[in-house]
Design an enzyme around this catalytic site. Structure first.
Site, mmCIF file in Angstrom:
data_model
loop_
_atom_site.group_PDB
_atom_site.id
_atom_site.type_symbol
_atom_site.label_atom_id
_atom_site.label_comp_id
_atom_site.label_asym_id
_atom_site.label_seq_id
_atom_site.Cartn_x
_atom_site.Cartn_y
_atom_site.Cartn_z
ATOM 1 N N LYS A 9 35.073 42.332 40.690
ATOM 2 C CA LYS A 9 35.053 41.486 41.887
ATOM 3 C C LYS A 9 33.851 41.828 42.788
ATOM 4 O O LYS A 9 33.176 42.849 42.581
ATOM 5 C CB LYS A 9 36.379 41.670 42.635
ATOM 6 C CG LYS A 9 37.589 41.198 41.808
ATOM 7 C CD LYS A 9 38.880 41.320 42.608
ATOM 8 C CE LYS A 9 40.069 40.840 41.788
ATOM 9 N NZ LYS A 9 41.318 40.844 42.597
ATOM 10 N N TYR A 49 42.470 30.768 41.043
ATOM 11 C CA TYR A 49 43.642 31.355 41.711
ATOM 12 C C TYR A 49 44.649 30.289 42.157
ATOM 13 O O TYR A 49 45.412 30.524 43.105
ATOM 14 C CB TYR A 49 43.189 32.200 42.904
ATOM 15 C CG TYR A 49 42.667 33.577 42.512
ATOM 16 C CD1 TYR A 49 43.481 34.474 41.819
ATOM 17 C CD2 TYR A 49 41.383 33.989 42.854
ATOM 18 C CE1 TYR A 49 43.019 35.736 41.469
ATOM 19 C CE2 TYR A 49 40.916 35.254 42.503
ATOM 20 C CZ TYR A 49 41.742 36.124 41.813
ATOM 21 O OH TYR A 49 41.289 37.380 41.471
ATOM 22 N N PHE A 57 47.764 34.918 51.725
ATOM 23 C CA PHE A 57 46.454 35.560 51.571
ATOM 24 C C PHE A 57 45.439 34.682 50.839
ATOM 25 O O PHE A 57 44.312 35.111 50.602
ATOM 26 C CB PHE A 57 46.595 36.913 50.861
ATOM 27 C CG PHE A 57 47.247 36.844 49.494
ATOM 28 C CD1 PHE A 57 46.524 36.461 48.372
ATOM 29 C CD2 PHE A 57 48.586 37.188 49.337
ATOM 30 C CE1 PHE A 57 47.119 36.413 47.119
ATOM 31 C CE2 PHE A 57 49.194 37.141 48.087
ATOM 32 C CZ PHE A 57 48.450 36.747 46.972
ATOM 33 N N ARG A 85 45.262 46.326 31.809
ATOM 34 C CA ARG A 85 46.095 46.424 33.014
ATOM 35 C C ARG A 85 46.393 47.886 33.350
ATOM 36 O O ARG A 85 46.435 48.270 34.522
ATOM 37 C CB ARG A 85 47.385 45.613 32.847
ATOM 38 C CG ARG A 85 47.108 44.118 32.843
ATOM 39 C CD ARG A 85 48.368 43.285 32.757
ATOM 40 N NE ARG A 85 49.145 43.336 33.978
ATOM 41 C CZ ARG A 85 48.845 42.668 35.089
ATOM 42 N NH1 ARG A 85 47.760 41.909 35.141
ATOM 43 N NH2 ARG A 85 49.617 42.750 36.141
ATOM 44 N N THR A 91 48.143 46.414 41.552
ATOM 45 C CA THR A 91 47.347 45.556 42.444
ATOM 46 C C THR A 91 46.995 46.278 43.749
ATOM 47 O O THR A 91 45.861 46.218 44.219
ATOM 48 C CB THR A 91 48.148 44.276 42.781
ATOM 49 O OG1 THR A 91 48.537 43.660 41.556
ATOM 50 C CG2 THR A 91 47.312 43.305 43.599
ATOM 51 N N ARG A 102 41.687 51.102 40.220
ATOM 52 C CA ARG A 102 42.019 50.714 41.596
ATOM 53 C C ARG A 102 42.345 51.931 42.464
ATOM 54 O O ARG A 102 41.946 51.993 43.628
ATOM 55 C CB ARG A 102 43.164 49.707 41.578
ATOM 56 C CG ARG A 102 42.675 48.320 41.130
ATOM 57 C CD ARG A 102 43.814 47.420 40.779
ATOM 58 N NE ARG A 102 43.421 46.026 40.621
ATOM 59 C CZ ARG A 102 44.210 45.110 40.055
ATOM 60 N NH1 ARG A 102 45.387 45.450 39.582
ATOM 61 N NH2 ARG A 102 43.807 43.864 39.956
ATOM 62 N N ASN A 112 40.277 44.894 45.493
ATOM 63 C CA ASN A 112 40.798 45.844 44.511
ATOM 64 C C ASN A 112 39.942 45.940 43.237
ATOM 65 O O ASN A 112 40.415 46.304 42.176
ATOM 66 C CB ASN A 112 42.266 45.540 44.201
ATOM 67 C CG ASN A 112 42.480 44.154 43.633
ATOM 68 O OD1 ASN A 112 41.514 43.401 43.459
ATOM 69 N ND2 ASN A 112 43.712 43.811 43.324
ATOM 70 N N HIS A 115 40.010 42.393 38.197
ATOM 71 C CA HIS A 115 41.113 41.483 37.856
ATOM 72 C C HIS A 115 41.358 41.561 36.354
ATOM 73 O O HIS A 115 40.422 41.757 35.582
ATOM 74 C CB HIS A 115 40.749 40.037 38.236
ATOM 75 C CG HIS A 115 41.703 39.037 37.647
ATOM 76 N ND1 HIS A 115 42.886 38.701 38.257
ATOM 77 C CD2 HIS A 115 41.672 38.348 36.475
ATOM 78 C CE1 HIS A 115 43.537 37.834 37.492
ATOM 79 N NE2 HIS A 115 42.814 37.604 36.410
ATOM 80 N N GLU A 126 42.687 31.808 31.299
ATOM 81 C CA GLU A 126 41.621 32.391 32.116
ATOM 82 C C GLU A 126 40.320 32.548 31.324
ATOM 83 O O GLU A 126 39.233 32.333 31.851
ATOM 84 C CB GLU A 126 42.075 33.747 32.669
ATOM 85 C CG GLU A 126 43.188 33.600 33.703
ATOM 86 C CD GLU A 126 43.640 34.917 34.301
ATOM 87 O OE1 GLU A 126 43.153 35.990 33.868
ATOM 88 O OE2 GLU A 126 44.476 34.873 35.221
HETATM 89 P P1 CMP Z 1 44.308 39.838 41.236
HETATM 90 O O1 CMP Z 1 44.913 40.697 40.197
HETATM 91 O O2 CMP Z 1 42.953 39.279 41.003
HETATM 92 O O3 CMP Z 1 45.320 38.625 41.530
HETATM 93 C C1 CMP Z 1 45.422 37.988 42.773
HETATM 94 C C2 CMP Z 1 44.640 38.679 43.853
HETATM 95 O O4 CMP Z 1 45.047 38.371 45.170
HETATM 96 C C3 CMP Z 1 44.855 40.186 43.735
HETATM 97 O O5 CMP Z 1 44.241 40.695 42.609
HETATM 98 C C4 CMP Z 1 44.292 40.645 45.063
HETATM 99 O O6 CMP Z 1 42.877 40.639 45.102
HETATM 100 C C5 CMP Z 1 44.826 39.527 45.960
HETATM 101 N N1 CMP Z 1 46.121 39.888 46.567
HETATM 102 C C6 CMP Z 1 47.302 40.057 45.970
HETATM 103 N N2 CMP Z 1 48.271 40.348 46.845
HETATM 104 C C7 CMP Z 1 47.674 40.348 48.050
HETATM 105 C C8 CMP Z 1 48.133 40.575 49.370
HETATM 106 N N3 CMP Z 1 49.411 40.865 49.629
HETATM 107 N N4 CMP Z 1 47.241 40.509 50.365
HETATM 108 C C9 CMP Z 1 45.945 40.207 50.110
HETATM 109 N N5 CMP Z 1 45.454 39.975 48.871
HETATM 110 C C10 CMP Z 1 46.297 40.048 47.852
#
Ligand code: CMP
Length: 140
Positions: A9, A49, A57, A85, A91, A102, A112, A115, A126
């Site tokens: 990212k 997304y 968010f 993963r 996450t 992470r 984070n 992905h 994807e």
């Molecule tokens: P990702 O695994 O790319 O999938 C969705 C993304 O949304 C996640 O990683 C984070 O970057 C973001 N995300 C998920 N949960 C939250 C949250 N509670 N607040 C802000 N961002 C979030």
């Protein structure tokens, strides 16, 4: 053999973590079958997304994901989805296991660093969201 989509990212590219993430992928024994750097448009990030479009968010996530270049990769190997993963960690970096990308490198639950697809159906969706069949060098 399984394939999964990996993204480094904008926080990862800005912090010069591309090499560190790729080192961890290769040390795990996963193959990189495709790779490209891209500055995502708002429309492309929103489409990617889409499942999160109702989440509180969502707008912040799209702003973040379009704030700088990302590195898009197709990873390949036995159980590639779950292995990637595991390498990423949870996450929320505060909940991620020690030694994961992470936990070691991420700032917060949004920023984070990486992905990964969460299952076989999302991996197929994807991968094809970003790559054409000809772009993927399978079996290397
Ligand atoms: P990702 O695994 O790319 O999938 C969705 C993304 O949304 C996640 O990683 C984070 O970057 C973001 N995300 C998920 N949960 C939250 C949250 N509670 N607040 C802000 N961002 C979030």
């Amino acid at each position: 053999m399984e394939q999964t989509l990996a993204i480094i990212k904008p926080d990862g590219t800005a912090a010069r973590l591309v090499g560190e993430v790729i080192r961890r992928i290769e040390d795990e024994g996963l193959a990189i079958a495709a790779m490209r750097m891209e500055l995502l448009s708002e429309r492309k990030a929103e489409g990617f997304y889409y499942v999160h479009r109702q989440k509180p968010f969502f707008r912040s996530l799209i702003g973040f994901m379009t704030s700088g270049p990302v590195v898009l990769m197709v990873l390949e190997g036995e159980n590639a989805i779950s292995r990637w993963r595991t390498l990423m960690g949870a996450t929320d970096p505060r909940k991620a296991a020690p030694g994961t990308i992470r936990r070691d490198l991420a700032t917060d639950i949004e920023r984070n660093v990486v992905h990964g697809s969460d299952g076989p159906d999302s991996a197929v969706y994807e991968i094809h969201y970003f790559f054409k069949g000809d772009d993927i060098c399978s079996g290397t």
